[in-house]
Motif scaffolding. Structure first.
Motif, PDB file in Angstrom:
ATOM      1  N   ALA A  53       0.834  -1.194   0.000  1.00 59.54           N
ATOM      2  CA  ALA A  53       0.000   0.000   0.000  1.00 59.54           C
ATOM      3  C   ALA A  53       0.874   1.252   0.000  1.00 59.54           C
ATOM      4  O   ALA A  53       1.868   1.330   0.725  1.00 59.54           O
ATOM      5  N   GLY A  54       0.489   2.217  -0.830  1.00 65.02           N
ATOM      6  CA  GLY A  54       1.261   3.431  -0.990  1.00 65.02           C
ATOM      7  C   GLY A  54       2.268   3.374  -2.117  1.00 65.02           C
ATOM      8  O   GLY A  54       2.824   4.412  -2.500  1.00 65.02           O
ATOM      9  N   GLY A  55       2.494   2.198  -2.672  1.00 61.66           N
ATOM     10  CA  GLY A  55       3.446   2.025  -3.745  1.00 61.66           C
ATOM     11  C   GLY A  55       2.859   2.326  -5.110  1.00 61.66           C
ATOM     12  O   GLY A  55       1.705   2.744  -5.235  1.00 61.66           O
ATOM     13  N   SER A  56       3.665   2.081  -6.144  1.00 63.91           N
ATOM     14  CA  SER A  56       3.279   2.391  -7.519  1.00 63.91           C
ATOM     15  C   SER A  56       3.505   1.199  -8.431  1.00 63.91           C
ATOM     16  O   SER A  56       4.340   0.329  -8.161  1.00 63.91           O
ATOM     17  N   LEU A  57       2.762   1.193  -9.535  1.00 67.02           N
ATOM     18  CA  LEU A  57       2.861   0.141 -10.528  1.00 67.02           C
ATOM     19  C   LEU A  57       2.432   0.731 -11.866  1.00 67.02           C
ATOM     20  O   LEU A  57       1.553   1.596 -11.907  1.00 67.02           O
ATOM     21  N   ARG A  58       3.048   0.267 -12.958  1.00 66.95           N
ATOM     22  CA  ARG A  58       2.649   0.705 -14.294  1.00 66.95           C
ATOM     23  C   ARG A  58       2.267  -0.492 -15.144  1.00 66.95           C
ATOM     24  O   ARG A  58       3.066  -1.413 -15.339  1.00 66.95           O
ATOM     25  N   LEU A  59       1.047  -0.472 -15.656  1.00 70.39           N
ATOM     26  CA  LEU A  59       0.554  -1.512 -16.539  1.00 70.39           C
ATOM     27  C   LEU A  59       0.708  -1.087 -17.996  1.00 70.39           C
ATOM     28  O   LEU A  59       0.573   0.091 -18.324  1.00 70.39           O
ATOM     29  N   SER A  60       0.979  -2.056 -18.865  1.00 70.89           N
ATOM     30  CA  SER A  60       1.084  -1.817 -20.292  1.00 70.89           C
ATOM     31  C   SER A  60       0.187  -2.793 -21.036  1.00 70.89           C
ATOM     32  O   SER A  60      -0.018  -3.915 -20.597  1.00 70.89           O
ATOM     33  N   CYS A  61      -0.323  -2.363 -22.178  1.00 68.21           N
ATOM     34  CA  CYS A  61      -1.137  -3.215 -23.033  1.00 68.21           C
ATOM     35  C   CYS A  61      -0.818  -2.865 -24.475  1.00 68.21           C
ATOM     36  O   CYS A  61      -1.065  -1.732 -24.903  1.00 68.21           O
TER      37      CYS A  61
END
Length: 121
Positions: free
Chosen positions: A14-22
């Motif tokens: 919680a509080g972190g980041s993530l980047r999704l790609s498609c």
């Protein structure tokens, strides 16, 4: 002819980041809308973010100010940058694109396979 492949999911605190790609591949004449949806266990699939061919965006109230959708037309790719992640963001995330395949008259909705995002305390 057209396939959407997602990547970038995983486990984050919680509080972190993530980047999704498609990324879309195949014979493609044009792509109009690019969208992100998510579905949590026991819940209905919901729209998270939308970006039009002109670059206008819209977000679900629950993610406004934390998520950013963007697109790279040269790569036929849509991204979802997710910051300040919360436990309630845990879900399978799906991308959707409105694609006109090369050589065809109509546009069709194509879906990615889904990628799991899990937010831990």
């Amino acid at each position: 002819q057209v396939q959407l492949v997602e990547s970038g999911g995983g486990l984050v605190q919680a509080g972190g980041s993530l980047r999704l790609s498609c990324a879309a591949s195949g014979s493609i004449f044009s792509i109009n809308n690019m969208d992100w949806y998510r579905q949590a266990p026991g819940k209905q699939r919901e729209m998270v973010a939308v970006i039009s061919s002109g670059g206008s965006t819209n977000y679900a109230d629950s993610v406004k100010g934390r998520f950013t959708i963007s697109r790279d037309n040269a790569k036929n790719t849509v991204y979802l940058q997710m910051n300040s992640l919360k436990l309630e963001d845990t879900a399978v995330y799906y991308c959707k694109m409105g694609v006109r395949p090369g050589g065809l008259w109509n546009a069709y909705d194509y879906w990615g396979q889904g990628t799991q995002v899990t937010v831990s305390s």
